[in-house]
Design a protein around this motif. Sequence first.
Motif, mmCIF file in Angstrom:
data_model
loop_
_atom_site.group_PDB
_atom_site.id
_atom_site.type_symbol
_atom_site.label_atom_id
_atom_site.label_comp_id
_atom_site.label_asym_id
_atom_site.label_seq_id
_atom_site.Cartn_x
_atom_site.Cartn_y
_atom_site.Cartn_z
ATOM 1 N N GLN A 335 0.951 -5.736 15.330
ATOM 2 C CA GLN A 335 0.264 -4.959 14.314
ATOM 3 C C GLN A 335 1.044 -5.028 13.001
ATOM 4 N N LEU A 336 0.339 -5.318 11.903
ATOM 5 C CA LEU A 336 0.968 -5.378 10.578
ATOM 6 C C LEU A 336 0.583 -4.143 9.762
ATOM 7 N N ILE A 337 1.604 -3.472 9.224
ATOM 8 C CA ILE A 337 1.387 -2.389 8.264
ATOM 9 C C ILE A 337 2.095 -2.781 6.970
ATOM 10 N N VAL A 338 1.313 -2.959 5.911
ATOM 11 C CA VAL A 338 1.874 -3.313 4.601
ATOM 12 C C VAL A 338 2.243 -2.012 3.886
ATOM 13 N N VAL A 339 3.524 -1.851 3.598
ATOM 14 C CA VAL A 339 4.013 -0.621 2.970
ATOM 15 C C VAL A 339 4.330 -0.911 1.505
ATOM 16 N N ILE A 340 3.566 -0.301 0.614
ATOM 17 C CA ILE A 340 3.791 -0.464 -0.823
ATOM 18 C C ILE A 340 4.742 0.641 -1.280
ATOM 19 N N ASN A 341 5.977 0.268 -1.617
ATOM 20 C CA ASN A 341 7.015 1.250 -1.918
ATOM 21 C C ASN A 341 7.167 1.469 -3.436
ATOM 22 N N LYS A 342 7.861 2.540 -3.773
ATOM 23 C CA LYS A 342 8.197 2.919 -5.151
ATOM 24 C C LYS A 342 6.958 3.324 -5.954
ATOM 25 N N THR A 343 6.016 3.975 -5.267
ATOM 26 C CA THR A 343 4.784 4.376 -5.945
ATOM 27 C C THR A 343 5.020 5.486 -6.971
ATOM 28 N N ASP A 347 1.290 4.188 -11.833
ATOM 29 C CA ASP A 347 0.132 5.066 -11.965
ATOM 30 C C ASP A 347 -0.688 5.048 -10.672
ATOM 31 N N ALA A 348 -1.044 6.229 -10.168
ATOM 32 C CA ALA A 348 -1.730 6.360 -8.876
ATOM 33 C C ALA A 348 -3.077 5.648 -8.852
ATOM 34 N N VAL A 370 -0.257 1.074 3.324
ATOM 35 C CA VAL A 370 0.171 2.459 3.092
ATOM 36 C C VAL A 370 1.084 2.506 1.870
ATOM 37 N N PRO A 371 0.652 3.150 0.766
ATOM 38 C CA PRO A 371 1.523 3.320 -0.402
ATOM 39 C C PRO A 371 2.465 4.510 -0.178
ATOM 40 N N ILE A 372 3.757 4.311 -0.422
ATOM 41 C CA ILE A 372 4.730 5.391 -0.233
ATOM 42 C C ILE A 372 5.790 5.351 -1.332
ATOM 43 N N GLN A 377 10.296 10.385 -0.689
ATOM 44 C CA GLN A 377 9.688 10.820 0.571
ATOM 45 C C GLN A 377 8.216 11.199 0.400
ATOM 46 N N LEU A 378 7.500 10.393 -0.381
ATOM 47 C CA LEU A 378 6.072 10.610 -0.598
ATOM 48 C C LEU A 378 5.265 9.783 0.402
#
Length: 470
Positions: A335-343, A347-348, A370-372, A377-378
């Motif tokens: 399973q692949l989860i792409v985590v977009i960091n430093k959001t 701009d949201a 998943v943007p985080i 810790q968002l």
Amino acid sequence: MQSQKDTICAISTAQGMGAIAVIRLSGQESIAISEKLFVPAKEGKQLANEKANTIHFGSISDGDKDIDEVLISIFKAPHSFTGEEVVEIACHGAPYIQQQILQLLTKHGARLAAAGEFTQRAFLNGKMDLSQAEAVADLIASRSEAARRVALQQMRGGFSNELINLRTQLLNFISLIELELDFSEEDVEFANRDELTKLVDEIQALLKKLTNSFSLGNAIKNGIPVAIVGHTNAGKSTLLNTLLQEDKAIVSDIHGTTRDVIEDTINIEGISFRFIDTAGIRATKDEIETLGIERTYDKISKATIVLLMLDVNDPDKKIHEAISDIKKRLNDYQQLIVVINKTDLADASIIKQRFAIDSFHELSSTDTIVPISAKQQLNIDVLTNALLKTVNLSAIDNDEVIVTNVRHYEALQKSYEAILRVSEGLSNGISGDFLAQDIREVLHFLGEITGHINTDEVLGNIFKNFCIGK
């Protein structure tokens, strides 16, 4: 295996200092040996005359020397864990007291139990089958709620019942087929081939389901491996520290800080996840960093879940290339989860538009974005929910049979291969003697799991991994 006629003893509680310790005996002399040491608080009481499943207060003495005040529980054959006479002595938990009592028990005729010997006797005396015995060890070693539930379900016979039902149906048919062989000259057919074909199809589907469940069962038992991968400075180590709530990995703005694999396990809602922080992927001439990157690719191949960490400010080309590179390395079961960091640095509304799942032709419907912000810790709760969704929790909640044991998995695979040969033979109309041979193979491999077919070598390998006293 040592003699089953011996009376054995061992400390059944954890080694070391504690408030209470339990010393267990099993064998036909358990009560008689205990009585030689036990001084009941009520004068004239004899353990041999007491009812089963009762507890008695008194002291353990070595002649005129009192060792400790104890409670003694009596269990009589066949209604005990091992199926034999069993005595459990609850004493104070000082290691010295425990050893003194053990020495007195061995002095009066008991011997120290080998690893797993109590459970082995339970198996040999028909109190449980081999798969249930192995589940005892899994239950003791369980490190999460899911592992506990799966082990308990197997110990209570959920897996065994499935296999016993399969073997019973196959035994009925093989008996009829072999009866046909006795009357081969009369050309009679006792075993209805249509019914046998239907049964074989059902068994084939069930064996496939059980075999497939091993990927989930193995992950539950040992922790689901999650590889955190991505370019340098994407925030992999920060995410690991955030998930673990401790500074496990060094965090720095310098590229290539993580050069080796860092692992740790956390429990999320009863499921253990084993997180693996890996070296950042980039072109480098540094030999040590290159070795770390090679290990990263190795961990990707072994992970159940891959978290691909990307920097929200990376250009589109770099992001698409990273996703394509990782997707090429994954198989259908990962399973692949792409985590977009430093959001927190973007701009949201732009993030939502830029990182919509349908913006990436490289991703499939089973992949997740998943943007985080690991540092702030968002959305960490969104990420943990995404991790939980990769686990078939419904199978656990519904108490479905889940295979967790490698030995069982291998035997099921061999059973499945044999049942495929039965199915093929029925389609080709082969004679009953060949069908019977393949069905016997299925029965053999299923019997290996439950212990209907066993060898001393198999038993020795299983029980040597148990703790002493169990």
